[in-house]
Design a protein around this motif. Structure first.
Motif, PDB file in Angstrom:
ATOM      1  N   LYS A   1     -18.413   0.377  23.709  1.00 18.16           N
ATOM      2  CA  LYS A   1     -17.238  -0.449  23.429  1.00 18.16           C
ATOM      3  C   LYS A   1     -17.390  -1.015  22.024  1.00 18.16           C
ATOM      4  N   PRO A   2     -16.332  -1.003  21.214  1.00 19.00           N
ATOM      5  CA  PRO A   2     -16.471  -1.479  19.839  1.00 19.00           C
ATOM      6  C   PRO A   2     -16.853  -2.954  19.767  1.00 19.00           C
ATOM      7  N   HIS A   3     -17.649  -3.286  18.774  1.00 16.93           N
ATOM      8  CA  HIS A   3     -17.890  -4.684  18.421  1.00 16.93           C
ATOM      9  C   HIS A   3     -16.589  -5.240  17.847  1.00 16.93           C
ATOM     10  N   PRO A   4     -16.301  -6.538  18.019  1.00 19.06           N
ATOM     11  CA  PRO A   4     -15.045  -7.087  17.467  1.00 19.06           C
ATOM     12  C   PRO A   4     -14.863  -6.832  15.975  1.00 19.06           C
ATOM     13  N   TYR A   5     -15.956  -6.781  15.215  1.00 17.12           N
ATOM     14  CA  TYR A   5     -15.823  -6.563  13.768  1.00 17.12           C
ATOM     15  C   TYR A   5     -15.437  -5.128  13.412  1.00 17.12           C
ATOM     16  N   ASN A   6     -15.811  -4.156  14.239  1.00 14.35           N
ATOM     17  CA  ASN A   6     -15.434  -2.779  13.900  1.00 14.35           C
ATOM     18  C   ASN A   6     -14.285  -2.249  14.765  1.00 14.35           C
ATOM     19  N   GLU A   7     -13.781  -3.058  15.672  1.00 15.91           N
ATOM     20  CA  GLU A   7     -12.669  -2.609  16.525  1.00 15.91           C
ATOM     21  C   GLU A   7     -11.436  -2.207  15.715  1.00 15.91           C
ATOM     22  N   PRO A   8     -11.084  -2.908  14.613  1.00 18.24           N
ATOM     23  CA  PRO A   8      -9.903  -2.478  13.848  1.00 18.24           C
ATOM     24  C   PRO A   8     -10.073  -1.141  13.136  1.00 18.24           C
ATOM     25  N   PHE A   9     -11.302  -0.641  13.051  1.00 16.00           N
ATOM     26  CA  PHE A   9     -11.567   0.568  12.272  1.00 16.00           C
ATOM     27  C   PHE A   9     -11.748   1.798  13.158  1.00 16.00           C
ATOM     28  N   SER A  10     -11.070   1.826  14.271  1.00 12.30           N
ATOM     29  CA  SER A  10     -11.175   2.952  15.194  1.00 12.30           C
ATOM     30  C   SER A  10     -10.458   4.173  14.642  1.00 12.30           C
ATOM     31  N   LEU A  11     -10.831   5.326  15.159  1.00 13.42           N
ATOM     32  CA  LEU A  11     -10.162   6.565  14.779  1.00 13.42           C
ATOM     33  C   LEU A  11      -8.707   6.567  15.213  1.00 13.42           C
ATOM     34  N   GLU A  12      -8.389   5.820  16.280  1.00  7.93           N
ATOM     35  CA  GLU A  12      -7.031   5.820  16.827  1.00  7.93           C
ATOM     36  C   GLU A  12      -6.011   5.202  15.884  1.00  7.93           C
ATOM     37  N   ARG A  13      -6.461   4.428  14.888  1.00 10.00           N
ATOM     38  CA  ARG A  13      -5.476   3.765  14.028  1.00 10.00           C
ATOM     39  C   ARG A  13      -4.640   4.764  13.235  1.00 10.00           C
ATOM     40  N   PHE A  14      -5.143   5.984  13.072  1.00  6.22           N
ATOM     41  CA  PHE A  14      -4.373   6.982  12.344  1.00  6.22           C
ATOM     42  C   PHE A  14      -3.298   7.609  13.227  1.00  6.22           C
ATOM     43  N   THR A  15      -3.338   7.288  14.515  1.00  9.95           N
ATOM     44  CA  THR A  15      -2.263   7.664  15.434  1.00  9.95           C
ATOM     45  C   THR A  15      -1.298   6.510  15.647  1.00  9.95           C
ATOM     46  N   THR A  16      -1.838   5.296  15.784  1.00 11.63           N
ATOM     47  CA  THR A  16      -0.992   4.127  16.046  1.00 11.63           C
ATOM     48  C   THR A  16      -0.315   3.603  14.783  1.00 11.63           C
ATOM     49  N   GLY A  17      -0.907   3.897  13.622  1.00  7.40           N
ATOM     50  CA  GLY A  17      -0.354   3.387  12.368  1.00  7.40           C
ATOM     51  C   GLY A  17      -0.881   2.025  11.975  1.00  7.40           C
ATOM     52  N   ALA A  18      -1.839   1.483  12.714  1.00  8.28           N
ATOM     53  CA  ALA A  18      -2.408   0.163  12.409  1.00  8.28           C
ATOM     54  C   ALA A  18      -3.490   0.304  11.343  1.00  8.28           C
ATOM     55  N   LEU A  19      -3.077   0.701  10.132  1.00  3.42           N
ATOM     56  CA  LEU A  19      -4.024   0.975   9.062  1.00  3.42           C
ATOM     57  C   LEU A  19      -4.530  -0.324   8.420  1.00  3.42           C
ATOM     58  N   VAL A  20      -5.689  -0.229   7.788  1.00  2.00           N
ATOM     59  CA  VAL A  20      -6.266  -1.341   7.023  1.00  2.00           C
ATOM     60  C   VAL A  20      -6.330  -0.856   5.579  1.00  2.00           C
ATOM     61  N   ASP A  21      -5.232  -1.002   4.861  1.00  2.00           N
ATOM     62  CA  ASP A  21      -5.087  -0.346   3.562  1.00  2.00           C
ATOM     63  C   ASP A  21      -5.801  -1.130   2.471  1.00  2.00           C
ATOM     64  N   GLU A  22      -6.967  -0.635   2.054  1.00  2.00           N
ATOM     65  CA  GLU A  22      -7.750  -1.293   1.008  1.00  2.00           C
ATOM     66  C   GLU A  22      -7.614  -0.601  -0.345  1.00  2.00           C
ATOM     67  N   HIS A  23      -6.591   0.224  -0.529  1.00  2.00           N
ATOM     68  CA  HIS A  23      -6.347   0.798  -1.853  1.00  2.00           C
ATOM     69  C   HIS A  23      -5.975  -0.333  -2.816  1.00  2.00           C
ATOM     70  N   GLY A  24      -6.790  -0.522  -3.826  1.00  2.00           N
ATOM     71  CA  GLY A  24      -6.502  -1.572  -4.784  1.00  2.00           C
ATOM     72  C   GLY A  24      -6.915  -2.947  -4.306  1.00  2.00           C
ATOM     73  N   ALA A  25      -6.724  -3.230  -3.019  1.00  2.00           N
ATOM     74  CA  ALA A  25      -7.087  -4.550  -2.508  1.00  2.00           C
ATOM     75  C   ALA A  25      -8.584  -4.778  -2.568  1.00  2.00           C
ATOM     76  N   ALA A  26      -9.341  -3.679  -2.555  1.00  2.00           N
ATOM     77  CA  ALA A  26     -10.794  -3.807  -2.675  1.00  2.00           C
ATOM     78  C   ALA A  26     -11.209  -4.153  -4.096  1.00  2.00           C
ATOM     79  N   ALA A  27     -10.287  -4.148  -5.010  1.00  2.00           N
ATOM     80  CA  ALA A  27     -10.431  -4.604  -6.381  1.00  2.00           C
ATOM     81  C   ALA A  27     -11.030  -3.583  -7.320  1.00  2.00           C
ATOM     82  N   VAL A  28     -11.842  -2.684  -6.834  1.00  2.00           N
ATOM     83  CA  VAL A  28     -12.475  -1.713  -7.699  1.00  2.00           C
ATOM     84  C   VAL A  28     -13.071  -0.632  -6.815  1.00  2.00           C
ATOM     85  N   ALA A  29     -13.459   0.477  -7.386  1.00  2.00           N
ATOM     86  CA  ALA A  29     -13.963   1.589  -6.585  1.00  2.00           C
ATOM     87  C   ALA A  29     -15.117   1.176  -5.696  1.00  2.00           C
ATOM     88  N   HIS A  30     -15.982   0.310  -6.203  1.00  2.00           N
ATOM     89  CA  HIS A  30     -17.135  -0.086  -5.395  1.00  2.00           C
ATOM     90  C   HIS A  30     -16.796  -1.345  -4.611  1.00  2.00           C
TER      91      HIS A  30
END
Length: 414
Positions: free
Chosen positions: A385-414
């Motif tokens: 069962k996922p830990h609460p911290y990694n539950e949002p990062f499941s493979l199923e999000r690419f089916t449900t559309g519940a993405l965590v879009d960090e393009h640019g929001a991560a501020a830099v490539a690293h």
């Protein structure tokens, strides 16, 4: 918690050679858990399975030598100042573990909380940066907005002149961020896991994943079949190849990521500086070399050497920010292999195959997450069962559309 400090003199009080730190056993199947990938994430997962969940009948399989892949090829930056709640949650969890990791592992990882500056070069950069600072503060993460003069106070060698291609208008600043010695982190986790009974098996490449009635039951390797109750994939850029062995098509692409170091220099760079607009990040390692990274190469590939045009732009960007380094000599270049998901966030959790678990898609942010994802992934494997911290990062999000879009929001490539 206080951070670890580097030794007073380079080379003093360093760990003994890693060959003395753990056993080098042959496979002894069956195992309760087989972890594929002997980098930072795989070793940390094995350690937390044993230390936290009491699961010690574990094998870590590495096709080369332990921590010889991306763990040996990253630029060692550690921070948690991500925009979205889901991302900041797992990275802040990791940062808190970093702060006590040296004592926990009883091993000198040289974690140095020297702070990270994320530069802003345009009005839109400023707006995005201030937004991220506010989001960080709402999540209890240390973050400040600094104007150009304050940036200069934190990092006196940076060029904040307005007469450059991308003038520095300010920066976000996370004081608790920093760097650690990547090899020592891996060796610390490896030796601690070995003491708890985990088998660390090197030069053992996985060539197939066995499934029976929809459940993972073992792996085929260059050293024979290894039976397992559960199989966990932690192989970074090669995750899609491994998942395909179990009939799973992953939404990730593998790219080379460039990095380089200079010759040894006297200590002069006090913090970590990252810039998305000029796309470079620069820190100074404990021994004195400058460590510089850039963005990913646009093409897909598994090459582990630098591309000249990327290196050329990377050096140009670094010299605009740091003219003081104009006469420094380049020592070596290389590339790691990063796997990037459509929303630039990791994939951690269960798969459609029972007993098969997945940790991949970290792109350029895997090293900083090492303790946090190791802890969370071990929880996921142990409890199915996922830990609460990694539950949002499941493979199923690419089916449900519940993405965590960090393009640019991560501020830099690293």
């Amino acid at each position: 918690m206080p951070s670890a400090t580097p030794p007073a003199q380079p080379g003093a009080d360093l760990p003994e050679h890693p060959s003395f730190l753990w056993r080098n056993p042959d496979p002894a199947a069956p195992y309760d858990v087989v972890i594929v990938g002997g980098g930072g994430h795989g070793l940390a997962t094995a350690y937390y399975l044993a230390a936290v969940h009491g699961i010690t009948n574990v094998a870590v399989l590495e096709k080369g030598w332990l921590a010889g892949g991306n763990m040996a090829r990253n630029t060692t930056i550690i921070r948690s100042n991500y925009l979205w709640d889901e991302s900041s949650g797992i990275y802040e969890h990791a940062l808190k573990l970093w702060e006590g990791l040296e004592d926990e592992l009883d091993y000198p990882i040289l974690f140095d909380q020297r702070g990270v500056l994320n530069l802003a070069h345009s009005l839109q950069d400023v707006r995005d940066s201030v937004r991220r600072v506010n989001a960080n503060r709402l999540n209890g993460i240390d973050a400040d907005w600094l104007d150009a003069d304050a940036v200069k106070e934190v990092c006196p060698i940076i060029n904040v002149s307005p007469d450059v291609r991308y003038p520095v208008l300010g920066a976000t600043y996370q004081p608790r961020a920093g760097i650690a010695k990547h090899d020592y982190v891996a060796w610390g986790y490896a030796s601690a896991a070995d003491r708890l009974g985990v088998d660390l098996i090197q030069h053992c490449e996985v060539t197939g994943i066995e499934t029976t009635d929809g459940r993972a039951t073992g792996v085929n390797t260059t050293r024979g079949r290894i039976a397992a109750g559960k199989v966990a994939l932690c192989a970074s850029g090669h995750s899609s190849e491994l998942a395909a062995m179990a009939g799973i098509e992953l939404p990730v692409q593998s790219h080379p990521l460039q990095a380089l170091v200079s010759e040894l220099l006297e200590p002069v760079h006090p913090t970590v500086v990252m810039s998305n607009a000029v796309h470079v990040y620069v820190s100074q390692a404990h021994k004195g070399e400058l460590v510089m990274g850039a963005g990913i190469d646009s093409y897909n590939g598994y090459g582990q050497r630098g591309s000249f045009h990327i290196i050329e732009r990377q050096m140009s960007a670094a010299l605009e920010l740091f003219p003081i380094f104009a006469r420094a000599h380049l020592l070596r270049t290389w590339a790691g292999i990063v796997d990037v998901s459509p929303d630039a966030s990791p994939i951690i959790g269960l798969t459609p195959v029972d007993g098969l678990y997945l940790n991949c898609g970290w792109g350029t942010g895997g090293f900083k997450a090492t303790p946090g994802v190791g802890d969370c992934f071990a929880h996921t494997i142990a409890n199915d069962k996922p830990h609460p911290y990694n539950e949002p990062f499941s493979l199923e999000r690419f089916t449900t559309g519940a993405l965590v879009d960090e393009h640019g929001a991560a501020a830099v490539a690293h």
